[in-house]
Design a protein around this motif. Structure first.
Motif, PDB file in Angstrom:
ATOM      1  N   GLU A 162       0.813  -1.206   0.000  1.00 48.27           N
ATOM      2  CA  GLU A 162       0.000   0.000   0.000  1.00 48.27           C
ATOM      3  C   GLU A 162       0.857   1.271   0.000  1.00 48.27           C
ATOM      4  O   GLU A 162       0.563   2.237  -0.716  1.00 48.27           O
TER       5      GLU A 162
ATOM      6  N   VAL B 262       2.294   1.777  -3.460  1.00 53.54           N
ATOM      7  CA  VAL B 262       1.313   2.333  -4.393  1.00 53.54           C
ATOM      8  C   VAL B 262       1.265   3.851  -4.222  1.00 53.54           C
ATOM      9  O   VAL B 262       1.310   4.613  -5.192  1.00 53.54           O
TER      10      VAL B 262
ATOM     11  N   GLU C 226       2.163   6.633  -6.976  1.00 49.94           N
ATOM     12  CA  GLU C 226       1.170   7.601  -7.444  1.00 49.94           C
ATOM     13  C   GLU C 226       1.720   9.025  -7.337  1.00 49.94           C
ATOM     14  O   GLU C 226       1.599   9.827  -8.280  1.00 49.94           O
TER      15      GLU C 226
ATOM     16  N   GLY D 236      -7.018  11.376 -10.622  1.00 44.13           N
ATOM     17  CA  GLY D 236      -7.890  11.483  -9.461  1.00 44.13           C
ATOM     18  C   GLY D 236      -7.953  10.176  -8.700  1.00 44.13           C
ATOM     19  O   GLY D 236      -7.975  10.167  -7.480  1.00 44.13           O
ATOM     20  N   ARG D 237      -7.919   9.090  -9.463  1.00 50.57           N
ATOM     21  CA  ARG D 237      -7.990   7.781  -8.825  1.00 50.57           C
ATOM     22  C   ARG D 237      -6.753   7.545  -7.950  1.00 50.57           C
ATOM     23  O   ARG D 237      -6.818   6.914  -6.912  1.00 50.57           O
ATOM     24  N   GLY D 238      -5.635   8.062  -8.394  1.00 50.44           N
ATOM     25  CA  GLY D 238      -4.397   7.929  -7.616  1.00 50.44           C
ATOM     26  C   GLY D 238      -4.553   8.549  -6.245  1.00 50.44           C
ATOM     27  O   GLY D 238      -4.145   7.958  -5.239  1.00 50.44           O
ATOM     28  N   LEU D 239      -5.166   9.693  -6.204  1.00 54.78           N
ATOM     29  CA  LEU D 239      -5.314  10.363  -4.911  1.00 54.78           C
ATOM     30  C   LEU D 239      -6.282   9.588  -4.003  1.00 54.78           C
ATOM     31  O   LEU D 239      -6.096   9.536  -2.793  1.00 54.78           O
ATOM     32  N   VAL D 240      -7.276   9.005  -4.619  1.00 57.17           N
ATOM     33  CA  VAL D 240      -8.194   8.179  -3.829  1.00 57.17           C
ATOM     34  C   VAL D 240      -7.412   7.066  -3.121  1.00 57.17           C
ATOM     35  O   VAL D 240      -7.598   6.798  -1.934  1.00 57.17           O
ATOM     36  N   LEU D 241      -6.507   6.455  -3.861  1.00 58.02           N
ATOM     37  CA  LEU D 241      -5.711   5.373  -3.282  1.00 58.02           C
ATOM     38  C   LEU D 241      -4.833   5.909  -2.161  1.00 58.02           C
ATOM     39  O   LEU D 241      -4.730   5.318  -1.089  1.00 58.02           O
TER      40      LEU D 241
ATOM     41  N   GLU E 136      -6.750   6.548   0.910  1.00 59.23           N
ATOM     42  CA  GLU E 136      -7.202   5.313   1.563  1.00 59.23           C
ATOM     43  C   GLU E 136      -6.059   4.651   2.327  1.00 59.23           C
ATOM     44  O   GLU E 136      -6.236   4.153   3.430  1.00 59.23           O
ATOM     45  N   PHE E 137      -4.884   4.652   1.714  1.00 62.80           N
ATOM     46  CA  PHE E 137      -3.798   3.861   2.277  1.00 62.80           C
ATOM     47  C   PHE E 137      -2.916   4.623   3.272  1.00 62.80           C
ATOM     48  O   PHE E 137      -2.179   4.015   4.030  1.00 62.80           O
TER      49      PHE E 137
ATOM     50  N   TYR F 132       2.396  -5.940  -9.330  1.00 67.06           N
ATOM     51  CA  TYR F 132       2.148  -4.569  -8.892  1.00 67.06           C
ATOM     52  C   TYR F 132       1.141  -3.925  -9.828  1.00 67.06           C
ATOM     53  O   TYR F 132       1.197  -4.102 -11.049  1.00 67.06           O
TER      54      TYR F 132
ATOM     55  N   ASP G 271      -1.271  -0.124  -9.919  1.00 64.29           N
ATOM     56  CA  ASP G 271      -1.781   1.064  -9.234  1.00 64.29           C
ATOM     57  C   ASP G 271      -2.835   1.728 -10.118  1.00 64.29           C
ATOM     58  O   ASP G 271      -3.448   1.062 -10.962  1.00 64.29           O
ATOM     59  N   SER G 272      -3.028   3.032  -9.972  1.00 69.22           N
ATOM     60  CA  SER G 272      -4.122   3.686 -10.687  1.00 69.22           C
ATOM     61  C   SER G 272      -3.954   3.579 -12.208  1.00 69.22           C
ATOM     62  O   SER G 272      -4.941   3.572 -12.936  1.00 69.22           O
TER      63      SER G 272
ATOM     64  N   VAL H 272     -10.757  -0.350  -3.512  1.00 72.47           N
ATOM     65  CA  VAL H 272     -10.779   1.083  -3.228  1.00 72.47           C
ATOM     66  C   VAL H 272     -11.106   1.877  -4.493  1.00 72.47           C
ATOM     67  O   VAL H 272     -11.837   2.848  -4.454  1.00 72.47           O
TER      68      VAL H 272
ATOM     69  N   PRO I 237     -13.449  10.129  -8.840  1.00 69.99           N
ATOM     70  CA  PRO I 237     -13.230  11.499  -8.385  1.00 69.99           C
ATOM     71  C   PRO I 237     -12.126  12.168  -9.202  1.00 69.99           C
ATOM     72  O   PRO I 237     -11.077  11.580  -9.414  1.00 69.99           O
ATOM     73  N   VAL I 238     -12.398  13.334  -9.702  1.00 67.35           N
ATOM     74  CA  VAL I 238     -11.365  14.057 -10.446  1.00 67.35           C
ATOM     75  C   VAL I 238     -10.830  15.133  -9.517  1.00 67.35           C
ATOM     76  O   VAL I 238     -11.317  16.257  -9.477  1.00 67.35           O
ATOM     77  N   ASP I 239      -9.879  14.743  -8.725  1.00 63.94           N
ATOM     78  CA  ASP I 239      -9.415  15.645  -7.685  1.00 63.94           C
ATOM     79  C   ASP I 239      -7.947  15.342  -7.443  1.00 63.94           C
ATOM     80  O   ASP I 239      -7.574  14.615  -6.555  1.00 63.94           O
ATOM     81  N   ALA I 240      -7.138  15.852  -8.316  1.00 64.05           N
ATOM     82  CA  ALA I 240      -5.717  15.566  -8.239  1.00 64.05           C
ATOM     83  C   ALA I 240      -5.099  16.306  -7.064  1.00 64.05           C
ATOM     84  O   ALA I 240      -5.652  17.301  -6.600  1.00 64.05           O
TER      85      ALA I 240
END
Lengths: 743, 143
Positions: A655, A658, A662, A709-714, A717-718, B57, B59-60, B96, B135-138
Motif C-alpha cells: 500500500e 502504491v 502515485e 484522481g484515482r491515484g489520490l483516492v488510493l 485510503e492507504f 504490482y 496502481d491507478s 478502493v 473522483p477528479v481531484d488531483a
C-alpha cells in the motif's frame, strides 16, 4: 460267465461255443496295447480319453464299442460309443441312451459294474435276443444284431469306475475266454488313465478354488491395508469401492451412510457411474422402495440378478436404471449391530450372484463399516483438537514498537493428530518482551488442552517478572503437581529492545537459532535443561546472547529438525541455510518452512517464531530520480527495502509503495516537457510511522491523465495523512502511515 | 525490463478470451498493455477475463486500463471478468478504486470464465461512461 445280457429281466440263453478273437498273434496284440497306451497317456482329459479308446477299439478288435461309467449316486451313464458302420453306431447309441442299466441286474452290464467281473457272450443269435423280456429293447437289439459281446470292468485302485463293452456285429470277430485277459489288460490301463485324469481334474478344480480363495484373501488384505491409511469416511468409501468393485468383477458401486436422524441415506462415494447419473439419488429416504434402502432396513443382503427383476421389484428405480445396473448386490453396513448405511455393487450384465460373491462383499462391507466408524470418530476428535489448538494459540502477535515478529504454526500432515505446539510473545511491564515456544508431548485433544494451560501459566509467571529459569522452574512444578505423566519442552527468553540482550533458558527444547547481521548463524544452546516434568529434581539454567541490528532470532519446535525421513544434520543445515537469507521476516518464515520441508507435509506439528529488532528510527533516506515513467520501478524497489527494514508487512509495503508511485507519477507529469527534470523522494521512520515526502520542481499542469484522481483516492485510503503544498517552484506531497500492529 | 513486459498472452477458453498479464503495471507500460488487450480480443469472443494472478504490482495506471477495457468491451456488448487470488495485495487496490462496478472479481480464471458464459451478452451500450469515472481531484488540482 453270466448267461444273460444286460437287465436282470432280459433273459439270455447260454452263449455258443468258444471262438477266437481275430487278433491272434501276440505281436499284434502288443502293438495294439502300445497304441492304446499312447492314446491313454496323451490326454489328461478323461472324457476325451474315453472317446478315443472307444474309437480305437471299433474296427481294430471289435465292430463296435461302448463305454459306461458309474457316476456319483450310482447313476450309470454312457460316455462313449463307436462303430465302424455309421448306421450301427446310431443304433448302438440309441440303445445305450434309451435303456437304463441297473446295478442290481443279475446279468450283463449291471452285473459287471456291480461285481467288477467280466461277462462274455461268445455266440448270440436272433433267437436269444428275441427272448429279452423288454420287447422294445429286444427289438432294438435284434435290429443291431450282435453276434458276440464281451463286457469288461474298468477297475482302478479297487474301484469299478465303469465298463467297456466290445460288440461284434459281423462274422469278423467272435470273443472267447482266451480274449478276456487281453481285453482286461486294456481295460485296466484305460481305468488307470481315467483315474489319473480324474485326479488331475479334481486337483485342478481344487487349485482353481484355492486360487479364487487366495484372490479374495488378497483383495481383503489389500483393502485392509488401504483402509488403514484412509482417514475420512469418504476415503474409506473410496478404498472399498475402488478395490472391492473390480475384485468381484462388478462395474459400479456406491456407499451410502445414514444421516444422524436415521431416516435418510446419503451417497458418500460412488464408482463406475457416469458423472451426473447419481445426482437423482444423491440422498433418499430410508423407507424408499430401492434395494439399498431395503438392505439397510432389513439388515440383510439384497440380491437382484437382472435389470428386469430390479425394475419389477423396485418401481422407483425404473427411470434411473443405467447400463451398469443389471445384477446387483446390496449389503448393509453395521457396527455392533447398529446400522450405519449400506454398500451396493452392480454388474454390467444380468448374472447369477453366487454365495462366494456375497461372502466376499459381506466381508468387504464388514471392513468398510468398521473403518467408517473409526474414521468418523477420528474426524470428530481431530476437529475438536484442531479447534482447541487454534483457540489456544495467540490470534495475533502483539505490536511492539522496535520489534518485528512473525510466527507460523503448521499442523502435522496426514495420519497424525494435532499436537501441543505453541508460540507466544509477551510484552512485559519493564518494556522487555518475553518470547516462548513450547511443545507438549502427545497428540490430540489432551495435548492441546495441556498446551493451553502451560501457555497461560507461562504468561502469568512472565508477567510477574520471573526470569526465564524461574519461569521454567515454576512450569516444571506445575506440570509435576498435575499428577499426570506429562512432558513438555519449552524455550523461554526475555529480550531487551534497547540493548538487544536476550536472557534465555531451555527445558529439553531445541536451541534457538540466531542469525547475525552478517548472516552468520549460531545456536543458543548454553542453557540446556531437561524437559518439564521429566525428572524429580530439575535445575534450570540461564544464558545470555545478543540480538544485534539486522539480526534474526528463530525459535521453533522439534517438528522442524526432528524428522523421520530426513537426518537431523540435514534438517538443521536446511534450517541454517534458509534462515541466513536476506528476506523480510514474512518471507523468511515461508522460506524456512519451504526449504526445511521441501514440499513434504510435516510429520509433526511445527511452531516457528521469528524476531528481529526494527530500528525505532530510520532515515531519512533521500533519492533524486529522473522524471521519467521507467524510474517508478526503481523507486518501489528501493523504498521496498526500506519498508522491510522497519518491519512493514506485505500488505503495508504494497500500500505504501502504491502511494509512493502515485505521487511519483504526478511528479513525472509535472516535469513533462522539461529537459533533464528530476524529482525527490525522502523516506523516514520514527515513532512507528513511515513518512514519505515527494517533491518535484515542475510547474503545475492540467490533469492530462484520466486516472490522476484515482491515484489520490488510493493515497487517501492507504495513508493516515496526506498533505499537498504547491508553490511556484514545484509541488510537495507529504504522506504518513503508521505501522502499528505490524506483526 | 522483464517484469514490466507489455506482452500479454491471450488464450481462448470456451469462447472467452483469457488474458494473463505478468509483472508490474504502472504508468510506464499501462497504455501498451491496454492496446495489446484490445487488439487481442477476437470479434468472436463472448467476453474477456483478465487473470491478474501473475501481476505483482498494479496502481491507478493499471486500474485505468481495466476501466477503459471494460468500456470498450461494453460497447461491443461483451463482459469483462477479473481473476485474482483472494490473498493478493492487489485486491484492496481494486476495491478502493471501485473496479467491481465494471468487472466482477473472481478467485480463479475458471470461475470467471464460467460466470461470463452463464451471463447472456447484453446489447452493446451506445455510449459508455467517460473513461476514468471517479473522483477528479488531483493532489494539485484546481477544482
Amino acid at each position: 460267465m453270466g448267461s444273460e445280457l444286460n437287465d436282470g429281466d432280459a433273459g439270455m440263453p447260454e452263449a455258443g461255443p468258444p471262438g477266437r478273437l481275430n487278433l491272434e498273434r501276440a505281436s499284434e496284440r502288443l502293438r495294439f496295447l502300445a497304441e492304446a497306451g499312447e492314446v491313454l497317456v496323451s490326454s489328461l482329459d478323461s472324457w476325451a480319453t474315453l472317446d478315443r479308446i472307444a474309437t480305437l477299439i471299433a474296427g481294430r478288435i471289435a465292430d463296435g464299442c461302448s463305454i459306461e461309467m458309474v457316476e456319483e449316486g450310482g447313476v450309470i451313464r454312457n460316455v462313449a460309443v463307436a462303430h465302424h458302420d455309421r448306421s450301427k453306431w446310431e443304433q448302438l447309441t440309441r440303445i445305450r441312451r434309451r435303456y437304463a442299466v441297473s446295478l442290481d441286474a443279475s446279468t450283463g452290464l449291471g452285473k459287471v459294474l456291480r461285481t467288477g467281473e467280466p461277462e462274455l457272450y461268445s455266440d448270440l443269435t436272433e433267437d436269444v435276443l428275441r427272448r429279452i423280456p423288454d420287447p422294445d429293447y429286444a427289438m432294438d437289439m435284434v435290429e443291431l444284431g450282435p453276434r458276440s459281446i464281451m463286457e469288461v470292468p474298468l477297475v482302478a485302485r479297487g474301484r469299478t469306475l465303469g465298463a467297456i463293452t466290445l460288440i461284434s456285429t459281423s462274422s469278423r470277430w467272435r470273443f472267447t475266454e482266451d480274449d478276456v485277459p487281453f481285453v482286461n489288460s486294456l481295460a485296466h490301463r484305460a481305468a488307470l488313465a481315467i483315474d489319473n485324469a480324474r485326479l488331475f481334474e479334481a486337483e485342478q478344480e481344487a487349485r482353481r478354488a484355492a486360487e479364487r480363495a487366495a484372490a479374495r484373501t488378497r483383495v481383503m488384505q489389500d483393502v485392509t491395508a488401504a483402509l488403514a491409511r484412509a482417514l475420512t469416511p469418504a476415503e474409506v468409501a473410496e478404498v472399498v469401492l475402488h478395490r472391492g468393485v473390480p475384485a468381484v468383477g462388478a462395474e459400479s458401486g456406491v456407499v451410502a451412510l445414514l444421516n444422524d436422524e436415521g431416516d435418510q441415506l446419503r451417497i458418500l462415494s460412488s464408482v463406475g457411474y457416469r458423472e451426473g447419473s447419481m445426482r437423482t439419488w444423491h440422498r433418499f429416504a430410508l423407507d424408499a422402495t430401492v434395494p439399498l434402502a431395503e438392505a439397510v432396513r432389513t439388515g440383510l443382503p439384497v440380491i437382484a440378478t437382472s435389470m428386469a427383476e430390479m425394475a419389477e421389484r423396485y418401481p422407483p428405480l425404473r427411470g434411473s436404471l443405467v447400463e451398469v445396473d443389471h445384477a446387483l448386490v446390496c449389503i448393509p453396513l453395521a457396527v455392533e449391530g447398529r446400522s450405519i448405511g449400506g454398500m451396493s455393487i452392480s454388474f454390467g450384465e444380468d448374472r447369477a450372484v453366487g454365495p462366494e460373491d456375497v461372502e466376499l462383499m459381506t466381508a468387504l462391507a464388514g471392513q468398510c463399516a468398521q473403518a467408517m466408524e473409526r474414521a468418523r470418530l477420528y474426524e470428530t476428535e481431530r476437529r475438536i483438537a484442531e479447534t482447541l489448538q487454534r483457540s489456544l494459540l495467540p490470534q495475533r502477535l502483539p505490536a511492539v514498537d522496535g520489534l518485528v515478529m512473525q510466527a507460523r504454526y503448521l499442523p502435522a500432515g496426514r495420519g497424525e493428530q494435532v499436537g501441543g505446539d505453541w508460540f507466544d510473545a509477551i510484552p512485559l511491564p519493564d518494556g522487555r518482551v518475553g518470547l516462548a515456544v513450547g511443545d507438549v508431548a502427545g497428540h490430540g485433544v489432551r495435548a492441546a488442552s495441556v498446551m493451553g494451560q502451560l501457555r497461560h501459566a507461562l504468561r502469568a509467571y512472565a508477567f510477574e517478572g520471573a526470569s526465564p529459569a524461574q519461569v521454567l522452574d515454576r512450569l516444571d512444578r506445575l506440570v509435576k503437581a498435575s499428577g499426570d505423566e506429562l512432558m513438555a519442552t519449552v524455550v523461554y527468553g526475555v529480550l531487551s529492545l534497547a540493548t538487544g540482550e536476550l536472557v534465555y533458558a531451555l527445558a529439553g527444547h531445541p536451541p534457538p537459532l540466531l542469525v547475525d547481521g552478517d548472516l552468520s548463524v549460531r545456536y543458543l544452546d548454553q542453557a540446556r535443561s531437561v524437559p518439564l516434568g521429566a525428572v524429580d529434581q530439575s535445575v534450570f539454567h540461564e544464558a545470555t546472547a545478543t540480538l544485534g541490528p539486522g539480526g534474526t532470532l528463530l525459535l521453533y519446535t522439534d517438528g522442524v529438525v526432528d524428522r523421520r525421513r530426513v537426518p537431523m544434520e540435514e534438517s538443521a543445515s536446511r534450517l541454517e541455510r534458509a534462515a541466513a537469507e536476506r528476506l523480510d521476516l514474512d518471507g523468511l518464515c515461508d522460506r524456512v518452512l519451504d526449504v526445511v520441508f521441501d514440499g513434504e507435509e510435516p510429520e509433526d506439528d511445527v511452531a516457528l517464531l521469528t524476531v528481529r529488532l526494527s530500528p525505532t528510527e530510520l532515515g531519512p533516506v533521500r533519492m533524486r530520480l529522473p522524471a521519467e515513467p521507467a524510474v517508478l520501478a526503481t523507486l518501489r524497489r528501493r523504498l521496498g527495502s526500506f519498508l522491510a527494514e522497519v518491519g512493514a508487512n506485505e500488505a503495508q509495503r504494497y500500500e505504501v509503495l502504491v502511494c509512493a508511485s502515485e505521487a511519483g507519477a504526478n511528479a513525472i507529469e509535472h516535469a513533462y516537457g522539461l529537459e533533464e527534470a528530476t524529482f525527490e523522494v525522502q523516506a523516514s521512520y520514527q515513532g512507528g510511522q513511515v513518512e514519505l515526502v515527494v517533491r518535484d520542481f515542475g510547474s503545475w499542469k492540467e490533469a492530462r491523465r484520466p486516472n490522476r484522481g484515482r491515484g489520490l483516492v488510493l493515497i487517501r485510503e492507504f495513508m493516515d495523512s496526506v498533505d499537498v503544498v504547491r508553490g511556484s517552484d514545484g509541488t510537495t506531497v507529504r504522506m504518513r502511515r503508521s505501522l502499528g500492529g505490524s506483526a | 525490463m522483464s517484469d514490466r513486459t507489455s506482452d500479454v498472452p491471450v488464450q481462448d477458453v470456451a469462447g472467452v478470451a483469457v488474458a494473463v498479464p505478468r509483472g508490474e503495471i504502472d504508468m510506464s507500460n499501462a497504455q501498451a498493455i491496454l492496446d495489446v488487450l484490445v487488439a487481442a480480443v477476437p470479434n468472436t469472443s463472448r467476453g474477456v477475463v483478465v487473470d491478474l494472478s501473475r501481476v505483482t504490482y498494479l496502481d491507478s495506471a493499471g486500474i485505468s486500463v481495466l476501466f477503459q477495457l471494460a468500456n470498450r468491451l461494453r460497447r461491443r456488448g461483451l463482459g469483462l471478468g477479473l481473476a485474482l487470488p483472494p490473498a493478493s495485495p492487489l485486491r484492496r487496490v481494486l476495491q478502493v478504486a471501485g473496479v467491481d462496478a465494471v468487472a466482477a472479481v473472481h478467485p480463479s480464471p475458471e470461475v470467471a470464465v464460467e460466470s461470463l458464459r452463464s451471463t447472456p451478452p447484453g446489447p452493446p451500450a451506445p455510449v459508455g461512461p467517460s473513461e476514468g469515472a471517479g473522483p477528479v481531484d488531483a493532489p494539485d488540482g484546481r477544482g
